[in-house]
Design an enzyme around this catalytic site. Structure first.
Site, PDB file in Angstrom:
ATOM      1  N   SER A 112     -30.274   0.395   7.471  1.00 61.08           N
ATOM      2  CA  SER A 112     -31.497  -0.297   7.865  1.00 61.08           C
ATOM      3  C   SER A 112     -32.720   0.607   7.619  1.00 61.08           C
ATOM      4  O   SER A 112     -33.699   0.200   6.972  1.00 61.08           O
ATOM      5  CB  SER A 112     -31.376  -0.673   9.345  1.00 61.08           C
ATOM      6  N   ARG A 137     -28.347  -8.362  14.879  1.00 57.25           N
ATOM      7  CA  ARG A 137     -27.677  -7.236  15.555  1.00 57.25           C
ATOM      8  C   ARG A 137     -28.203  -7.073  16.978  1.00 57.25           C
ATOM      9  O   ARG A 137     -27.471  -6.745  17.899  1.00 57.25           O
ATOM     10  CB  ARG A 137     -27.895  -5.943  14.757  1.00 57.25           C
ATOM     11  N   HIS A 143     -40.288  10.067   7.545  1.00 59.29           N
ATOM     12  CA  HIS A 143     -39.973   9.005   8.496  1.00 59.29           C
ATOM     13  C   HIS A 143     -39.378   9.611   9.755  1.00 59.29           C
ATOM     14  O   HIS A 143     -38.500  10.467   9.681  1.00 59.29           O
ATOM     15  CB  HIS A 143     -38.971   8.023   7.877  1.00 59.29           C
ATOM     16  N   ASP A 168     -33.079  -6.811   5.948  1.00 64.96           N
ATOM     17  CA  ASP A 168     -32.991  -5.961   7.139  1.00 64.96           C
ATOM     18  C   ASP A 168     -33.581  -6.674   8.355  1.00 64.96           C
ATOM     19  O   ASP A 168     -33.040  -6.581   9.456  1.00 64.96           O
ATOM     20  CB  ASP A 168     -33.708  -4.623   6.906  1.00 64.96           C
ATOM     21  N   LYS A 223     -35.657   0.489   4.042  1.00 69.44           N
ATOM     22  CA  LYS A 223     -37.115   0.357   4.115  1.00 69.44           C
ATOM     23  C   LYS A 223     -37.812   1.536   3.448  1.00 69.44           C
ATOM     24  O   LYS A 223     -38.840   1.387   2.794  1.00 69.44           O
ATOM     25  CB  LYS A 223     -37.541   0.223   5.583  1.00 69.44           C
TER      26      LYS A 223
HETATM   27  N1  URA Z   1     -34.498   1.538  13.433  1.00 67.46           N
HETATM   28  C1  URA Z   1     -34.316   0.767  12.350  1.00 67.46           C
HETATM   29  O1  URA Z   1     -35.208   0.642  11.523  1.00 67.46           O
HETATM   30  N2  URA Z   1     -33.134   0.148  12.188  1.00 67.46           N
HETATM   31  C2  URA Z   1     -32.106   0.257  13.059  1.00 67.46           C
HETATM   32  O2  URA Z   1     -31.064  -0.315  12.841  1.00 67.46           O
HETATM   33  C3  URA Z   1     -32.317   1.058  14.200  1.00 67.46           C
HETATM   34  C4  URA Z   1     -33.517   1.691  14.359  1.00 67.46           C
END
Ligand code: URA
Length: 433
Positions: A183, A168, A82, A161, A187
């Site tokens: 976050s 946010r 990632h 999320d 994922k």
């Molecule tokens: N990318 C994400 O997936 N989450 C965040 O909080 C910031 C960047």
């Protein structure tokens, strides 16, 4: 348990228990807890931070809010990669086939681009016919057969999320390291891989501009991975200038293919081999780093990684002719040169501004619903350390519009030119295990 007490506890700088975090995520998902209370908690976390345990509990609860992809029908140790997002980052197209060529299954779910960063799925869609949506069974069969498949996110992964991120975004609480780390990791963990290699970008085109912040984020994500039983390694890599020379969709695919065909685009090749080396090492394919990097260099040079890339395209319905003849990829109507107004060495580049310029050309999205133009983008002619005379071309805009003065202006201003030569730009800053 009451949400107001949880907010007060965090506001006062105390650590929340697992039960309290489970209560707030569960209540928020069931809509028993309103946005305004969760906003207050996000702001309290923003100022007070979270302990490693709290961040791990938060991640665990975000994962549990949705589906977890079951990759068990895929044989072997599954490793995911990632990137925290940058400009010109097409490493997935090199790393995926390279790791597959080393025999490791890569079952990759990727995203679309937003703002100054592009997305793997948009880039793949510049290959005519390429399908980014497969059934779960096709996805698993393709990985078992070809060791590689790349699809858009399916299922209901980490829905908490999505809700938290949207909140946010409008409450100025995105820039909190525990919230970003949980976050991203939620994922990745929900995507089902056994191990995760993170490419944490640092610099002008990255989410984290300073090395210190990038390192804090990297450490936090590696710790979450360990606490949730996923071996996680973070490579902190340079994003003070775009990666490689191409920014856009079709032109990034083209550059990645050229690297797979042996072209030496040094920064791109170095980062791809570094990430692939850590992926193969966590999967236990090679004994040590030197053996891994040398073997991976060979897998590019002998064409095996390119062969795996072609398998990926064929298996997902893409027109293989475009990979054999790159001029068949989508292109643009105009090529507009951006010229230097002074002489000297390129000292710095505002990589995020180059990404914004590519977005204005149509290669990216300003808002989620914007359409992508796959044929447009930017081809850099000069990067940090290069010398230019006044009037030399810095970059070429591949545009579908003739009049792009405002974009020329952005790109020109993104280049910082000085009379003295800058120090060499390093690609890999640190590896956090
Ligand atoms: N990318 C994400 O997936 N989450 C965040 O909080 C910031 C960047």
């Amino acid at each position: 348990m009451r949400m107001v007490d949880i907010i007060a506890k965090k506001r006062n700088g105390e650590a929340l228990t697992e039960q309290e975090i489970t209560f707030f995520i569960g209540g928020y998902m069931k809509e028993n807890i309103p946005d305004y209370q969760v906003s207050a908690l996000m702001m309290a976390i923003y100022y007070q931070g979270m302990t490693q345990e709290e961040t791990a509990y938060l991640t665990k609860n975000i994962v549990a809010s949705g589906d977890i992809i079951d990759l068990s029908p895929i044989e072997g140790h599954k490793v995911d990669k990632h990137s925290t997002g940058g400009v010109g980052d097409k490493t997935t197209f090199i790393v995926g086939p390279l790791v597959a060529a080393a025999g490791i299954p890569v079952a990759k779910m990727s995203g679309r681009g937003l703002g100054h960063t592009g997305g793997t799925i948009d880039k793949l869609e510049s290959i005519p016919g390429f399908k980014v949506e497969l059934t779960n069974q096709q996805f698993i069969d393709n990985v078992n057969k070809y060791k590689l498949s790349v699809v858009g996110q399916t299922g209901n992964l980490a829905p908490a999320d999505k809700k938290l991120y949207a909140l946010r975004d409008v409450t100025a609480t995105v820039d909190s390291i525990p919230l970003i780390a949980s976050s991203i990791m939620s994922k990745k963990i929900a995507s089902g891989a056994d191990s995760i290699v993170l490419d944490v970008k640092t610099g002008s085109g990255a989410f984290m501009k300073s090395f210190e912040d990038s390192k804090r984020l990297a450490k936090e994500m590696v710790t979450i991975g360990k606490q949730l039983d996923r071996q996680t390694i973070a490579v902190i890599s340079d994003m003070n200038q775009p990666l490689g020379y191409e920014i856009g969709n079709a032109n990034e695919v083209k550059e990645a293919v050229e690297v797979l065909q042996g072209k030496r685009v040094e920064d791109l090749r170095e980062l791809a081999i570094e990430l692939a080396a850590h992926m193969t090492l966590v999967a236990g394919v090679y004994q040590d780093y030197t053996e891994a990097t040398q073997s991976l260099e060979k897998l590019i040079d002998n064409g095996e990684a390119f062969h795996c890339f072609k398998n990926l395209i064929k298996a997902q319905g893409g027109d293989i002719a475009v990979v054999e003849d790159l001029s068949k990829l989508p292109g643009s109507s105009y090529k507009v040169e951006v010229k230097s107004v002074q002489k000297g060495y390129i000292h710095e580049m505002e990589a995020d501004e180059i990404g914004v310029a590519a977005m204005h050309l149509g290669a990216g999205r300003a808002t989620k619903d914007d359409e992508i133009n796959h044929g447009v983008g930017i081809t850099l002619q000069k990067k940090i350390g290069d010398y230019v005379e006044q009037g030399d071309t810095l970059a070429i805009l591949n545009s579908d519009e003739e009049n792009v003065e405002h974009i020329i202006h952005i790109v020109k201003n993104a280049y910082g030119i000085k009379s003295e030569k800058p120090n060499n730009q390093k690609m890999i800053y640190e590896v956090i295990k």
